[in-house]
Design a protein around this motif. Structure first.
Motif, short mmCIF file in Angstrom:
data_model
loop_
_atom_site.label_atom_id
_atom_site.label_comp_id
_atom_site.label_asym_id
_atom_site.label_seq_id
_atom_site.Cartn_x
_atom_site.Cartn_y
_atom_site.Cartn_z
N PHE A 141 0.84 -1.20 0.00
CA PHE A 141 0.00 0.00 0.00
C PHE A 141 0.88 1.25 0.00
CE2 PHE A 141 -3.77 -2.23 2.24
CZ PHE A 141 -4.25 -2.65 1.02
N GLY A 142 1.89 1.25 0.89
CA GLY A 142 2.72 2.44 1.04
C GLY A 142 3.47 2.79 -0.23
N ILE A 143 4.07 1.79 -0.89
CA ILE A 143 4.89 2.06 -2.07
C ILE A 143 4.02 2.38 -3.28
CG2 ILE A 143 6.50 1.03 -3.72
CD1 ILE A 143 7.81 -0.41 -1.36
N LEU A 144 2.98 1.57 -3.54
CA LEU A 144 2.15 1.80 -4.72
C LEU A 144 1.43 3.14 -4.64
CD1 LEU A 144 0.55 -1.71 -5.43
CD2 LEU A 144 2.43 -0.61 -6.63
N ARG A 145 0.92 3.49 -3.45
CA ARG A 145 0.14 4.72 -3.34
C ARG A 145 1.02 5.95 -3.22
NH1 ARG A 145 -5.35 2.83 -0.05
NH2 ARG A 145 -5.73 1.06 -1.42
N GLU A 153 -3.51 -3.60 -17.05
CA GLU A 153 -4.05 -4.92 -16.75
C GLU A 153 -4.58 -5.03 -15.31
OE1 GLU A 153 -2.10 -8.41 -18.29
OE2 GLU A 153 -0.73 -7.19 -19.52
N ARG A 154 -5.02 -3.92 -14.77
CA ARG A 154 -5.60 -3.88 -13.43
C ARG A 154 -4.66 -4.46 -12.37
NH1 ARG A 154 -11.03 -2.62 -13.98
NH2 ARG A 154 -11.92 -3.01 -16.04
N LEU A 155 -3.37 -4.22 -12.55
CA LEU A 155 -2.39 -4.82 -11.65
C LEU A 155 -2.39 -4.18 -10.27
CD1 LEU A 155 0.68 -5.44 -14.00
CD2 LEU A 155 -0.87 -7.12 -12.99
N ARG A 156 -2.62 -2.86 -10.23
CA ARG A 156 -2.57 -2.20 -8.91
C ARG A 156 -3.64 -2.72 -7.97
NH1 ARG A 156 -2.17 4.25 -7.43
NH2 ARG A 156 -3.11 4.08 -5.38
N PRO A 157 -4.93 -2.77 -8.37
CA PRO A 157 -5.93 -3.32 -7.44
C PRO A 157 -5.67 -4.79 -7.12
CG PRO A 157 -6.91 -2.86 -9.59
CD PRO A 157 -5.57 -2.22 -9.57
N LEU A 381 12.93 -5.16 0.81
CA LEU A 381 12.63 -3.74 0.67
C LEU A 381 13.71 -3.02 -0.14
CD1 LEU A 381 11.28 -2.91 4.24
CD2 LEU A 381 9.97 -2.98 2.11
N VAL A 382 14.97 -3.44 0.03
CA VAL A 382 16.06 -2.81 -0.73
C VAL A 382 16.01 -3.22 -2.20
CG1 VAL A 382 18.57 -2.76 -1.05
CG2 VAL A 382 17.61 -2.55 1.25
N LEU A 383 15.86 -4.53 -2.45
CA LEU A 383 15.95 -5.03 -3.82
C LEU A 383 14.65 -4.82 -4.60
CD1 LEU A 383 17.77 -6.49 -5.84
CD2 LEU A 383 16.93 -8.67 -4.96
N GLN A 384 13.52 -5.15 -3.99
CA GLN A 384 12.24 -5.05 -4.69
C GLN A 384 11.58 -3.69 -4.47
OE1 GLN A 384 11.12 -8.86 -2.65
NE2 GLN A 384 10.10 -9.29 -4.59
N GLY A 385 11.61 -3.20 -3.24
CA GLY A 385 10.92 -1.96 -2.92
C GLY A 385 11.42 -0.76 -3.69
N THR A 386 12.73 -0.73 -3.97
CA THR A 386 13.30 0.41 -4.69
C THR A 386 13.07 0.33 -6.20
OG1 THR A 386 15.43 -0.74 -4.80
CG2 THR A 386 15.10 0.78 -2.97
N THR A 387 12.58 -0.81 -6.69
CA THR A 387 12.47 -1.00 -8.14
C THR A 387 11.03 -1.22 -8.60
OG1 THR A 387 12.95 -3.36 -7.84
CG2 THR A 387 14.80 -1.93 -8.35
N VAL A 388 10.05 -0.96 -7.74
CA VAL A 388 8.65 -1.18 -8.12
C VAL A 388 8.29 -0.33 -9.34
CG1 VAL A 388 6.26 -0.81 -7.39
CG2 VAL A 388 7.88 -1.91 -5.83
N SER A 389 8.65 0.95 -9.31
CA SER A 389 8.32 1.84 -10.43
C SER A 389 9.13 1.51 -11.68
CB SER A 389 8.56 3.30 -10.04
OG SER A 389 7.75 3.67 -8.96
N SER A 390 10.44 1.32 -11.51
CA SER A 390 11.30 1.08 -12.67
C SER A 390 10.98 -0.25 -13.35
CB SER A 390 12.77 1.12 -12.25
OG SER A 390 13.02 0.17 -11.23
#
Length: 494
Positions: A141-145, A153-157, A381-390
């Motif tokens: 929730f925190g990172i996506l929002r 493809e309705r991935l966020r919900p 959080l370091v490996l995946q959390g920092t690359t959600v957008s990219s």
């Protein structure tokens, strides 16, 4: 420690965390990771604040998860969730189960063959894997929002629904493994029946209690409007605790109750939703700070090797295998979308909180399990959390967001039922080159300037109102598309 000193330290940590959130957002670092690190730095191996109370940390985590799940449910719309409900349910149940089984097999093999200093039985390996099997709702929730990602493809919900509803499965598996380890005579069939009962009761209780409380909330007439938010908190905790009392899963029920309440009209809805959003953020910070204080960073060094191997396996093998197997029936979903869902399997506070259950149950090697889970959470959080957008951009799954100025000078908001769009626009010198009257501004039809702020004065303009550089216009259009057209017209003058 006196109450005054406790409040002083707590307020300083909160202040530092909020400043870190602003810095972290700018550099793409997950906010929740910064909260964990600040807690670790303030702990025994850092500043020296001694905290070794897993029960207190677990209690804070339970309260925080209630607020996060309920607030997340209230802000999730039915029309967004319904098209992906099947995928979400499969991921939050079968996906969690498969992640735990696949990862447990790897942990068992690894500790039996490669690490002579650390040895887990298969049940202990399955306990460790179960603790980490669910994605973390606070992190997702925190990172996506915070990134305001608009995904195809309705991935966020789908990702939000999965993270909000998959904690019950991991919780039940964790409690089941603890039962097997503390009482080997526990029947597998009794545990399976408990699984079904807790899910069924949790879902039904969340739906019906949400409906009942919604009617109560709308019919009660409180003299003090501020008490409506307090009443909603009472309702949320009642749903969670009553569902647990009748042997259902409270986490599932509180999320579903939030969905039911948030997708219906109720009095003071906007102020209550905002209140819960702020309260959820507060408890996210407190929860991550507390969990950071609970761990001793020096104790993570001995488990760094095995933690790194397990974490890498979960990220690149365990989670993808579970996701692709679970989503096999959904052939319309693209390969890129399934791969992205596999990548956003963020670990966060939930696995760490679940890791306190074996600790409190005096399971052998429970502290080792806690430290491994903490290390893997940081890695995720370091490996995946920092690359959600990219990663979304790399897979071509993100849409370009429309930038518009947030309302700062006009504290006005529409009800959710009103689809009109509203924003502010600052008049520049170039906007006035064709004339300085309101009628000279090239606005499209169905876009109105309803108010102007000049210095500290507000007034409603007319066609012959003279504008000046620096005036701030409050614009209202029928929808976002028309508002974007307004921006384009005004921008051509710049």
């Amino acid at each position: 420690m006196t109450v005054e000193f406790f409040l002083l330290v707590g307020s300083i940590l909160l202040f530092i965390s909020i400043l870190a959130e602003k810095t972290g957002y700018r550099f793409g670092v997950p906010t929740l990771l910064l909260f964990l690190v600040i807690g670790m730095m303030a702990g025994t191996d850092g500043v020296g604040i001694e905290f070794n109370n897993p029960f207190f940390a677990q209690s804070i985590g339970v309260v925080a998860l209630n607020l996060i799940l309920f607030s997340g449910g209230m802000s999730t719309k039915y029309h967004e969730v319904w098209p992906i409900i099947a995928q979400g349910v499969v991921l939050s149940t079968l996906g969690v189960f498969l992640t735990a089984i696949i990862t447990a097999g790897f942990i068992y093999w690894l500790t039996q063959k490669a690490f002579s200093s650390i040895t887990f039985s298969f049940l202990e390996a399955l306990l460790l894997a179960s603790v980490m099997a669910s994605t973390d709702s606070a992190s997702v929730f925190g990172i996506l929002r915070s990134k305001s990602l608009d995904l195809k493809e309705r991935l966020r919900p789908m990702l939000e629904f999965e993270s909000g509803s998959n904690d019950p499965m991991a919780y039940l598996m964790t409690i089941s493994m603890i039962s097997f380890l503390t009482n080997p005579e526990t029947s597998i069939w009794s545990m399976l029946l408990k699984f079904v009962a807790q899910f069924s009761i949790g879902a039904l209780a969340g739906y019906f209690l949400g409906k009942i409380f919604l009617r109560l909330f709308n019919r009660i007439n409180l003299e003090n409007d501020s008490l409506y938010s307090v009443l909603m908190i009472a309702g949320m905790f009642f749903v969670f605790s009553f569902t647990n009392f009748i042997q259902g899963n409270g986490y599932l029920s509180v999320y579903i109750a939030g969905l039911v309440i948030g997708n219906n009209k109720f009095v003071h809805k906007r102020s209550v939703v905002r209140f819960f959003d702020g309260l959820a953020w507060l408890f996210q910070i407190v929860m991550f700070l507390t969990l950071g204080l609970l761990v001793n960073p020096l104790e993570l060094i001995p488990v760094a090797g095995i933690g790194l191997l397990i974490g890498i396996f979960m990220i690149f093998v365990g989670r993808p295998l579970a996701v692709f197997t679970s989503l096999l029936p959904f052939r319309k979903m693209s390969l890129k979308a399934k791969t992205y869902v596999s990548w956003v399997g963020l670990r966060g506070a939930v696995p760490i909180i679940f890791a306190t259950y074996p600790w409190l149950a005096d399971i052998p090697q429970a502290k080792m399990i806690f430290n491994i889970v903490f290390f893997i959470t940081i890695l995720s959080l370091v490996l995946q959390g920092t690359t959600v957008s990219s990663m979304a951009q790399w897979f071509g799954l993100s849409r370009k967001q429309t930038d518009k100025m947030k309302l700062q000078e006009f504290d006005i908001e529409f009800s959710d039922d009103i689809k009109s769009a509203m924003t502010e626009y600052v008049i520049s010198e170039n906007n006035l080159k064709n004339g300085n009257k309101m009628m000279d501004i090239p606005l499209p039809e169905n876009t109105l300037v309803v108010m102007v702020k000049r210095n500290e004065h507000y007034f409603v303009p007319r066609g012959n109102t003279e504008l000046a550089e620096g005036d701030i216009l409050l614009l209202i259009s029928d929808d976002e598309k028309l508002l974007q057209e307004t921006y384009e017209r005004l921008g051509k003058q710049q």
